[in-house]
Design an enzyme around this catalytic site. Structure first.
Site, PDB file in Angstrom:
ATOM      1  N   TRP A 458      95.261   3.290  23.964  1.00  0.00           N
ATOM      2  CA  TRP A 458      96.129   3.905  22.969  1.00  0.00           C
ATOM      3  C   TRP A 458      96.817   5.168  23.468  1.00  0.00           C
ATOM      4  CZ3 TRP A 458      91.067   2.418  22.509  1.00  0.00           C
ATOM      5  CH2 TRP A 458      90.842   1.228  21.797  1.00  0.00           C
ATOM      6  N   ASP A 459      96.718   5.468  24.764  1.00  0.00           N
ATOM      7  CA  ASP A 459      97.297   6.695  25.322  1.00  0.00           C
ATOM      8  C   ASP A 459      96.672   7.925  24.675  1.00  0.00           C
ATOM      9  OD1 ASP A 459      98.897   8.325  26.888  1.00  0.00           O
ATOM     10  OD2 ASP A 459     100.621   8.203  25.556  1.00  0.00           O
ATOM     11  N   MET A 460      95.356   7.889  24.462  1.00  0.00           N
ATOM     12  CA  MET A 460      94.652   9.015  23.860  1.00  0.00           C
ATOM     13  C   MET A 460      94.109   9.948  24.938  1.00  0.00           C
ATOM     14  SD  MET A 460      94.990   8.853  20.653  1.00  0.00           S
ATOM     15  CE  MET A 460      95.493   7.711  19.368  1.00  0.00           C
ATOM     16  N   ASP A 461      95.021  10.425  25.822  1.00  0.00           N
ATOM     17  CA  ASP A 461      94.632  11.422  26.818  1.00  0.00           C
ATOM     18  C   ASP A 461      93.950  12.604  26.134  1.00  0.00           C
ATOM     19  OD1 ASP A 461      96.207   9.787  28.391  1.00  0.00           O
ATOM     20  OD2 ASP A 461      97.906  11.160  28.424  1.00  0.00           O
ATOM     21  N   LYS A 486      93.512  13.766  20.740  1.00  0.00           N
ATOM     22  CA  LYS A 486      94.580  13.107  19.994  1.00  0.00           C
ATOM     23  C   LYS A 486      94.047  12.313  18.816  1.00  0.00           C
ATOM     24  CE  LYS A 486      98.109  12.480  23.619  1.00  0.00           C
ATOM     25  NZ  LYS A 486      98.922  11.466  24.323  1.00  0.00           N
TER      26      LYS A 486
END
Length: 776
Positions: A458-461, A486
């Site tokens: 989910w691109d939860m850097d 995030k």
């Protein structure tokens, strides 16, 4: 004529609502829109025939809609108002004399005025009463108070002069806390602008969309230092804002860059008698063409002994060298004679990417001392000539923190690309994706790792600098790390070993990954969390009934199983989206009050996987840098906000808050809607709906917090005890940066904010650096 036009309007509205309402039912949603369409249709047909029973029918439409709204959302004004935005005004219109007189062949017919109109009058009165009640009913807020501050901070970090702001987060611990207390809750409303400087660095036609002012200036001695999106470095007089020098590294334009920003600089002061006279105090800045510069802080000249001519080439030993695909948007950290830096890579262009390696260079010579690569974590000695780092390993595009006493640097990490498909990730990069790692400052050796998302799709850097603070617990004083994420969790960890201070539990996660991929069975959830509740149909929003219905159609067309719904070919709803509940602005921590001041934001996004037929066709982009194409992977990805056809969120406001939590208990003491839609609508409407913020807060010993990152153009001050807004100043452009504060040589506490706008958020561009202080 008024009756005929009204009847036609009702029939046309009924046709649209009927078609859309049937689609909502077919997708498994509410019957409301279809039933209200039937009511509009009957009302319209009866109006065309001049039947007074039209008023009876429409009164049922109004009362039924009010009942539906109250059942779903209660007296929530911003949820109830759209449900009545067409229905209530039309009911009032039908009571107008020029309409109601035409529903009888007589000029005055008591059967119309006193009979058929009576229930409609009652319906209008009920809607008005409900609207009044909703307007006066507080909602979506926690009104409370934080405990009083401790007598003193539990411990004192090394922090230099209280008057300065010498690092991105004021200190290497990244708390964004100032011990200055001249500005207090009692006098902050007297702040006034004392100087205003324009950098002259404005947007250019060749810039990427995400050209942004995100810088937090440094203040050391009598000088203020900042950088601009095009990497100009500027020194100002901290008392009056006049320019002392500027350095232009002459970064060439590139069509390949995703971002063009500079969040800040790093500073190093050599010990007495150490370092050459020219660069005894030096600034470090990464550039958009992947260089690391060392500049003399007094003159802006390059430091000749650092690297080659005062710069280091960060492309050294990188795989897949493609100009514009790698650079650092955040300042490095300086500790124990080392300057430590990561870098950002373009999102989801290809599986063949530069490495996310973390490197440490000698502050004086620029010699590489160690490198830590998540793909090869045990080999930290400087890489040999001719070798390259791991392709596409997780990168650190945000800011790191340092505990000098423990000798550890804490690094927030992102994902191995592609972000939304992880079928080919290796064991090491899988282990370190979306995590916080603690490395030995001197050697780069791994000391511990804490992963915030398992198998992140989910691109939860981890987006923000961890804040280091000592917390007084029942078991004594604990050296802690506070990490906002995030997905909305704020993890509070023991920074010695990465063990949770506030509880973290594994919770079941939705299953069903795309072909060739998998989904983690559980995800870690912190006791201190601003995770939004799972969306339901009642949470969908629109300015009118029509766009609300269209949002229902979208919602029920997407896959949605709550937080961590996997991306899919069908299209998935991702909430919170990759904009994040928290982003790079992070949080502010008050070590004396033992509290965290945060700015949770709530926006949903959509993610749709598109099967790739080859490694060259473009599916989601038309021009370089070809973001989200994922060349070499099985899927491209189409990402976007979850909005209605008129561009407003399909999720109901508030979309942004300020919040205060006790770090000792993890309890949120207060949470308040923050910001207006003044700068988001064609008309400057100051509705306090609560808008997202991008850019961090700061807190001060005076009990005041400052924030400028909301999507309306204001610098605001808050009481940290209860979150009450105390003061605000209008900005000339978007303020998507973190403010800072310092004491001038003249003895005044000054607050500085940067207002230059944010490209991808669409806020107004500018080049302003503005200082505020109390009257003399």
């Amino acid at each position: 004529m008024a009756v005929i036009i009204t009847g036609i309007f009702c029939i046309l509205l009924a046709l649209g609502l009927g078609y859309g309402g049937f689609r909502v039912i077919d997708l498994g949603g509410t019957w409301y829109f279809f039933l209200v369409a039937v009511g509009f249709l009957l009302t319209g047909l009866l109006l065309l025939r001049r039947k007074r029973t039209a008023l009876w029918v429409y009164s049922l439409v109004m009362i039924g809609s009010l009942g539906w709204g109250l059942m779903e959302v209660g007296f929530d004004w911003w949820q109830l108002a759209p449900r009545g935005s067409i229905i209530a005004p039309l009911g009032l219109w039908l009571l107008m004399p020029w309409v109601i007189r035409k529903l009888s062949w007589k000029y005055f017919d008591w059967r119309v005025w006193g009979g058929a109109a009576l229930p409609l009058m009652l319906a209008v009165v009920l809607w008005a009463a409900a609207a009044f009640q909703a307007l006066t009913t507080p909602s979506h807020e926690i009104r409370g108070m934080l405990p009083p501050p401790l007598a003193a901070a539990p411990t004192e970090f090394e922090r230099g002069s209280d008057d300065d702001w010498p690092a991105y987060g004021r200190t290497q611990q990244g708390m964004r806390y100032s011990p200055l207390e001249d500005i207090t809750v009692r006098n902050v409303d007297r702040l006034e602008e004392v100087w205003h400087y324009h950098t002259g660095d404005l947007r250019r036609p060749t810039d990427p969309e995400e050209t942004t002012y995100e810088v937090t200036p440094l203040k050391i001695g009598d000088s203020l230092y900042l950088c601009t999106p095009h990497n100009l470095v500027i020194a100002l007089d901290a008392d009056n804002g006049t320019e002392r020098w500027r350095h232009d590294p002459e970064v060439p334009d590139s069509v390949n860059r995703q971002h063009l920003t500079c969040r800040g600089l790093a500073y190093h002061q050599a010990p007495a008698g150490d370092g050459d006279a020219l660069c005894a105090s030096r600034l470090f800045m990464p550039t958009a063409d992947a260089r690391l510069l060392a500049l003399d802080a007094r003159t802006g000249q390059r430091c000749p002994g650092f690297g080659e001519g005062g710069q280091i080439n960060l492309w050294a030993n990188m795989p897949n060298v493609t100009e514009g695909f790698y650079y650092s948007t955040s300042p490095p950290v300086v500790s124990r004679g080392l300057v430590i830096i990561g870098g950002a890579v373009n999102d989801n262009v290809s599986v063949n990417k530069p490495s996310g390696v973390i490197r440490a260079y000698d502050v004086n010579t620029g010699e590489l001392r160690w490198n830590w690569d998540a793909g090869n974590p045990e080999q930290t000695e400087p890489i040999a000539e001719g070798q390259t780092y791991t392709n596409g390993s997780p990168n650190s595009w945000s800011v790191s923190s340092v505990d000098e006493a423990l000798g550890l640097v804490y690094i927030p990490l992102g994902n191995e690309v592609p972000d939304q498909w992880g079928g080919n990730r290796g064991p090491n990069t899988e282990r370190f994706s979306s995590s916080i790692v603690a490395l030995d400052v001197d050697t780069g050796a791994l000391r511990w790792v804490f992963q915030t998302v398992r198998h992140d799709l989910w691109d939860m850097d981890v987006p923000a600098q961890p804040s280091l603070v000592d917390i007084q617990t029942e078991n004594g004083l604990v050296p802690a790390l506070v990490a906002p994420t995030k997905q909305g969790d704020i993890y509070v960890l023991d920074r010695r070993n990465g063990e949770p201070v506030l509880p973290v539990e594994e919770v079941p996660a939705p299953q069903g990954a795309a072909k060739g991929d998998r989904v983690a069975a559980t995800q870690p959830a912190s006791a201190l969390s601003y995770e939004p509740p799972k969306l339901e149909g009642k949470d969908l929003w629109g300015v009118t009934l029509v766009d609300q219905m269209l949002c229902h159609i979208q919602f029920h067309s997407l896959r949605y199983d709550g937080r961590y719904t996997p991306p899919s070919e069908q299209g998935s709803l991702i909430y919170p989206g990759n904009f994040g509940v928290f982003n790079w602005g992070g949080v502010a921590v008050d070590p004396v009050r033992q509290m965290v001041f945060s700015t949770p934001a709530y926006l949903a996004f959509t993610s749709r996987l598109i099967p790739r037929q080859d490694d060259t066709t473009t599916y989601v982009s038309d021009e370089p840098p070809y973001l989200n194409e994922n060349f070499g992977a099985p899927f491209a990805v189409e990402l976007g906000p979850f909005v209605s056809p008129i561009g407003l969120p399909c999720t109901a406001p508030p979309w942004g808050y300020v919040a205060g939590a006790d770090l000792r208990t993890g309890r949120t003491a207060w949470q308040r809607r923050n910001g207006t839609v003044r700068d988001l609508t064609p008309l400057p409407l100051p509705f306090r709906m609560g808008v997202p913020s991008l850019g961090g807060p700061i807190v001060t010993a005076g009990g005041v917090a400052f924030l400028s990152g909301t999507l309306d153009y204001y610098l605001r001050a808050y009481d940290v005890t209860n979150g009450r807004e105390l003061w605000k100043a209008r900005l000339p452009a978007g303020g998507q940066a973190t403010p800072m504060t310092y004491r001038s040589q003249a003895g005044r506490q000054i607050v500085v904010v940067v207002a230059g706008g944010h490209g991808s958020l669409g806020t107004k561009a500018g080049d302003s650096i503005i200082a505020y202080a109390l009257p003399r």
